[in-house]
Motif scaffolding. Structure first.
Motif, PDB file in Angstrom:
ATOM      1  N   SER A  61      -5.754  -8.622   1.470  1.00 26.82           N
ATOM      2  CA  SER A  61      -6.372  -7.349   1.251  1.00 26.82           C
ATOM      3  C   SER A  61      -6.678  -6.991  -0.398  1.00 26.82           C
ATOM      4  O   SER A  61      -5.841  -7.543  -0.870  1.00 26.82           O
TER       5      SER A  61
ATOM      6  N   LEU B 274      -4.158  -2.291  -4.282  1.00 28.51           N
ATOM      7  CA  LEU B 274      -3.853  -1.165  -3.735  1.00 28.51           C
ATOM      8  C   LEU B 274      -4.925  -0.097  -4.246  1.00 28.51           C
ATOM      9  O   LEU B 274      -5.410   0.819  -3.411  1.00 28.51           O
ATOM     10  N   ASP B 275      -5.361  -0.061  -5.518  1.00 31.28           N
ATOM     11  CA  ASP B 275      -6.383   0.721  -6.160  1.00 31.28           C
ATOM     12  C   ASP B 275      -7.151  -0.309  -6.842  1.00 31.28           C
ATOM     13  O   ASP B 275      -6.493  -1.307  -7.571  1.00 31.28           O
TER      14      ASP B 275
ATOM     15  N   LYS C 252       1.429  -8.624   2.265  1.00 33.59           N
ATOM     16  CA  LYS C 252       0.114  -8.143   1.280  1.00 33.59           C
ATOM     17  C   LYS C 252      -0.482  -9.288   0.719  1.00 33.59           C
ATOM     18  O   LYS C 252      -1.914  -9.543   0.720  1.00 33.59           O
TER      19      LYS C 252
ATOM     20  N   ASN D 105       0.667   9.182  -1.338  1.00 34.68           N
ATOM     21  CA  ASN D 105       1.956   8.794  -0.741  1.00 34.68           C
ATOM     22  C   ASN D 105       3.093   9.785  -0.888  1.00 34.68           C
ATOM     23  O   ASN D 105       4.211   9.479  -0.422  1.00 34.68           O
TER      24      ASN D 105
ATOM     25  N   ASP E  27       0.837  -1.262   0.100  1.00 41.68           N
ATOM     26  CA  ASP E  27      -0.151  -0.029   0.166  1.00 41.68           C
ATOM     27  C   ASP E  27       0.857   1.347   0.108  1.00 41.68           C
ATOM     28  O   ASP E  27       0.251   2.270  -0.254  1.00 41.68           O
ATOM     29  N   ASN E  28       2.191   1.244   0.332  1.00 41.27           N
ATOM     30  CA  ASN E  28       3.178   2.504   0.579  1.00 41.27           C
ATOM     31  C   ASN E  28       3.649   2.717  -0.746  1.00 41.27           C
ATOM     32  O   ASN E  28       4.617   3.686  -0.754  1.00 41.27           O
TER      33      ASN E  28
ATOM     34  N   ARG F 142       0.911   7.627  -6.982  1.00 43.05           N
ATOM     35  CA  ARG F 142      -0.231   7.848  -5.945  1.00 43.05           C
ATOM     36  C   ARG F 142       0.091   9.209  -4.934  1.00 43.05           C
ATOM     37  O   ARG F 142       1.106   8.956  -4.260  1.00 43.05           O
TER      38      ARG F 142
END
Length: 901
Positions: A193, A196-197, A188, A217, A40-41, A214
């Motif tokens: 989950s 990310l998008d 991940k 971030n 996610d980062n 992104r």
């Protein structure tokens, strides 16, 4: 059961629907791909199926261009690391060819950004084994298990090389130099989950590459990115580039170019562009106002300036609150509505940032087209008069190339109108030309801008810029164009020294791009962004290194000294001025003599520009013994005018400022010269003994004169009355100075730099204090060696030379050695330095018999030394990307050329 025609129709329709649904599901729908694995980062995600071709295709224009684009270039480096032990044709190509490879960039540590590469594998893909097997004896292979996933790490025996780690999951090879990041990928995957998008890449299989930023971030990595870039460039990307942009690079049939566009389907908020959403674009006919030296420009177009003024004010109030507060404060203080400017504007406003060198101050100019130039000028003057009443003194108007320039005591005036994208104007000087109000951020910027435009050194006369103009969309309200080769210096020299070293590895790739253009179109809340990347046509070498004779000119008598290139203001063509045994002669570009003037003494090679006659043309200062002359190109030819003569003492140093010339004599006297009065001796309170150099410094509304004496003493006088500034005189160097330079210090304040014969480089502020942190000492080869200083032909930058019995060493202005040249003719060595713009800075070394050329990396230019009898003069032909060398050889002036990247 027998089916009727109607039933057949419905069945066929259903089958057709299923087929189309399958095609859609396979081709367009979000698919199971690397996007599911990205932590996610991620700051940036890249996908491309073609960029890897640059590793194994000898001629692949699209991949070659992609491999030079920032971020994409580093992605290619990661692939090189992954496949460096594979055979390019037998292993690398089948391993990577046409695969849709993903890359994500993350913060890996306190001071590092790192990539993760996601490479899809195939059932018959055996090349993964080569990662372990090739040169296994020279590798250390280890494994670790994280959440049940085995991560393999391959490191060379050389501990200075970081190596690479990888694991395989769901037919993907996932690798990185960082095991920490791979562990994040494993977590991940195990967390199951969501991606990310929502996958934004709906056209990945049809285009060259995608770059998905992104923006959320960005703050996580902001401290790792340069913060001292051009403020206009930073503001442009903050206010104009869409939120979370999905940039798609599309195929192009034009060699050396690719285009891209922003394709995000999410709601985009673009603060600055939104103010133009109800404005119609206007034609781009202003190339003649954009100097050739421009590193970055931003053009806005509109058809209803009054309405735009209201919308921009709303934008400032909501998105640029600090500027809005400043604008409101200024309006209340001077009692005038600054927004009144918009009712007087025409259809465009342009900001230009010119290329700068070293510690040279930023040079920015804002151009505002006027409906009626006189009305806009009068309104701006009224703002100036209202603001001056709050200043301790009034800056007097002055003339530059026959144009009256005034100071507007409103800091950041262009930004108060158009927002922070037009920032960078702590001071504002203004004048008009045709239907434009011109605002510059310094007197120097105004002088350089007007000189470039008056001599036709603009984009309108550049073939490559005309070519770019044809590609730009006439419907774009906001267009930004970046010249990577020119803006590199602006960015590089603005960075702290530790940053400078870290970004040098990107210099070549960045400069291999010729131009980047970004267009923005807005309409009722809908925005579109298009990107053009134009690569150099001449490959990755800066020079093709083949010197070719272009033409030659034979004259009566041997040519002495360096040729001078004079620009004819009537048609902006370059003409050549040669000194012959008893005269100087001017020749046009075809070699025809225009006029010839008797001059019986050798002229110095001083080439300082000055607006001496205030006639709209730039003149040049030259000296001979105790005489000073002005060179002026009139309609009928060149004119030499003697403006000073002293039969008792020779001129030892000169300096120019606007329309004024200063000369220092061997008797310790200094004179001020103008075209309207006789030479005026400055009444110095302290008697000077042995002047070696002088320099002029503008502080507030006063002109200061710095003077260096042979014993290292530095003076600073007010030119108005000769009174010494408090804190002076002071001892700047232990040995004899060879040059003093006025420049801008790291904190933005003016300082005086002193260079001595023993290699001391010292800085002194205007209070007479030495700046200890900037002091440097260059190592000498022996105690008998003396240092010299060579300035470029524009008097903006300088190099240090150290001569010795077998040759010469050359250093930059930081004391770093650039090159060392050995020659048996060291006694006749003549070193010159040319700054030709576009990041072309060339050193020429003439030893009395031949001339050699070098770039600032110490690389020789040309395939041979040029036979010569005098030092050369260099110019750059931007239309053909060619370096031109005017080299005297006896009675012949040879014109040589070498292709430049």
């Amino acid at each position: 059961m027998k089916l009727n025609a109607r039933q057949y129709w419905y069945i066929n329709a259903a089958l057709t629907f299923v087929v189309f649904w399958l095609i859609y599901a396979i081709w367009y729908a979000p698919r199971k791909d690397a996007w599911q694995f990205i932590p996610d980062n991620a700051f940036l995600v890249i996908e491309s199926s073609e960029i890897q071709a640059s590793l194994f295709a000898e001629e692949d224009t699209a991949a070659a261009i992609l491999s030079e684009v920032p971020f994409l270039s580093d992605a290619v480096v990661r692939l090189k690391e992954l496949t460096k032990d594979l055979d390019p044709k037998k292993e690398t190509k089948p391993f990577l060819n046409e695969k849709l490879i993903s890359y994500s960039i993350h913060r890996e540590a306190k001071s590092n950004l790192e990539y993760i590469v996601y490479l899809p594998l195939q059932n018959n893909d055996k090349h993964i084994r080569a990662l372990k097997s090739n040169n296994a004896a020279n590798k250390r292979i280890s494994t670790q298990t994280t959440d049940g996933v085995e991560i393999t790490r391959i490191r060379p025996n050389d501990d200075t090389v970081q190596g690479i780690a990888y694991f395989i999951h769901d037919d993907f090879l996932i690798c990185s130099r960082s095991v920490i990041l791979l562990e994040a990928v494993v977590r991940k995957i195990k967390s199951r989950s969501p991606a990310l998008d929502k996958v934004p890449f709906t056209e990945s299989r049809q285009q060259l590459a995608h770059m998905y930023f992104r923006t959320r971030n960005l703050l996580d990595v902001a401290d790792l990115l340069p913060t001292q870039l051009s403020p206009n460039l930073r503001s442009y990307f903050r206010n104009i580039v869409p939120f979370n942009p999905d940039l798609i690079f599309s195929k192009t049939d034009i060699s050396g170019k690719i285009t891209g566009y922003v394709a995000s389907k999410t709601k985009i908020e673009v603060p600055f562009i939104s103010a133009f959403s109800l404005q119609r674009s206007t034609r781009f006919n202003s190339l003649k106002w954009i100097p050739e030296s421009t590193a970055f420009f931003l053009r806005t177009s509109f058809d209803n300036p009054a309405a735009l003024g209201i919308d921009l004010n709303v934008y400032l109030k909501e998105k640029d609150k600090e500027l809005y507060a400043q604008k409101d404060s200024v309006a209340n203080l001077i009692g005038k509505d600054i927004n009144g400017v918009f009712g007087l504007l025409g259809k465009e406003a342009i900001l230009c940032e010119m290329e700068t060198i070293g510690n040279e101050n930023a040079k920015r100019v804002a151009l505002f087209q006027a409906k009626n130039t006189n009305d806009l000028m009068l309104f701006t003057e009224s703002l100036g008069k209202a603001a001056e009443s709050f200043q301790p003194f009034k800056v007097q108007p002055f003339s530059v190339l026959n144009r009256t320039v005034q100071k507007l005591e409103i800091s950041e005036f262009p930004a108060l109108l158009f927002g922070s994208s037009f920032s960078g104007f702590p001071e504002c000087y203004f004048t008009t030309w045709e239907d434009y109000l011109i605002v510059a951020n310094s007197q120097k910027a105004m002088e350089d801008y007007l000189a470039d435009v008056s001599m036709g050194q603009t984009w309108a006369n550049s073939a490559r810029h005309k070519e770019l103009r044809k590609q730009l969309d006439k419907n774009a309200q906001i267009t930004a164009v970046i010249s990577p080769q020119r803006i590199w210096n602006n960015i590089y020299f603005s960075l702290p020294q530790d940053w400078q070293k870290s970004v040098l590895k990107h210099e070549n790739r960045f400069k291999n791009m010729q131009l980047i253009a970004i267009e923005n179109i807005a309409f009722k809340g809908q925005f579109g962004t298009k990107v053009h990347v134009q690569k150099s046509k001449f490959g990755k070498q800066r020079f093709d290194n083949q010197l070719l004779l272009q033409s030659s000119l034979t004259v009566s008598g041997e040519i002495s000294g360096t040729p001078r290139i004079i620009v004819n203001p009537a048609n902006n063509t370059e003409e050549t001025l040669l000194q012959l045994p008893t005269s100087v002669a001017l020749f046009n570009a075809k070699g025809k003599e225009i006029n010839n003037l008797a001059v019986n003494e050798p002229l110095t090679e001083t080439n300082e520009g000055v607006d001496f006659y205030q006639n709209g043309r730039l003149q040049y200062l030259t000296t001979a013994g105790g005489k000073a002359f002005i060179i002026d190109r009139e309609k009928t030819g060149v004119r030499f005018t003697k403006i000073y003569e002293n039969t008792q003492a020779a001129i030892v140093a000169t300096a120019t400022f606007s329309k004024e010339v200063f000369v220092a004599t061997g008797l310790g006297d200094i004179y001020s010269l103008t075209s309207t009065s006789e030479a005026v001796r400055i009444p110095l309170k302290n008697k000077l003994r042995d002047i070696v150099d002088i320099a002029l410094i503008k502080r507030d509304n006063l002109l200061l004169l710095a003077v260096a004496e042979s014993d290292g003493t530095l003076h600073l006088f007010y030119t108005q009355n000769g009174v010494e500034v408090k804190g002076f005189p002071m001892v700047a160097t232990e040995s004899r100075p060879v040059k003093i330079v006025a420049l801008n210090g790291r904190k933005g304040n003016s300082v005086i730099q002193v260079i001595s014969t023993l290699g001391e480089i010292k800085e002194v502020d205007l209070s007479g204090n030495s700046v200890a942190s900037e002091a440097r000492q260059i190592t000498r080869r022996s105690r008998s060696v003396a240092f010299g200083v060579v300035e470029d032909q524009l008097n903006r930058d300088w190099l240090l030379t150290q001569r010795y019995s077998s040759g010469v060493s050359i250093y930059n202005n930081k004391g770093e050695q650039l090159l060392e040249v050995e020659t048996p003719y060291y006694q006749t060595l003549n070193v010159k330095f040319f700054d030709l713009g576009n990041d072309l800075r060339i050193i020429t070394i003439f030893d009395g018999k031949t001339t050699l050329l070098y770039d600032l990396r110490g690389q020789q230019i040309g395939d041979k030394p040029l036979e010569a009898t005098a030092p050369p003069y260099l110019t750059f032909e931007s239309n053909y990307n060619k370096l031109l060398i005017y080299s005297p050889n006896g009675s012949v002036l040879e014109k040589w050329g070498v292709k430049v990247e």
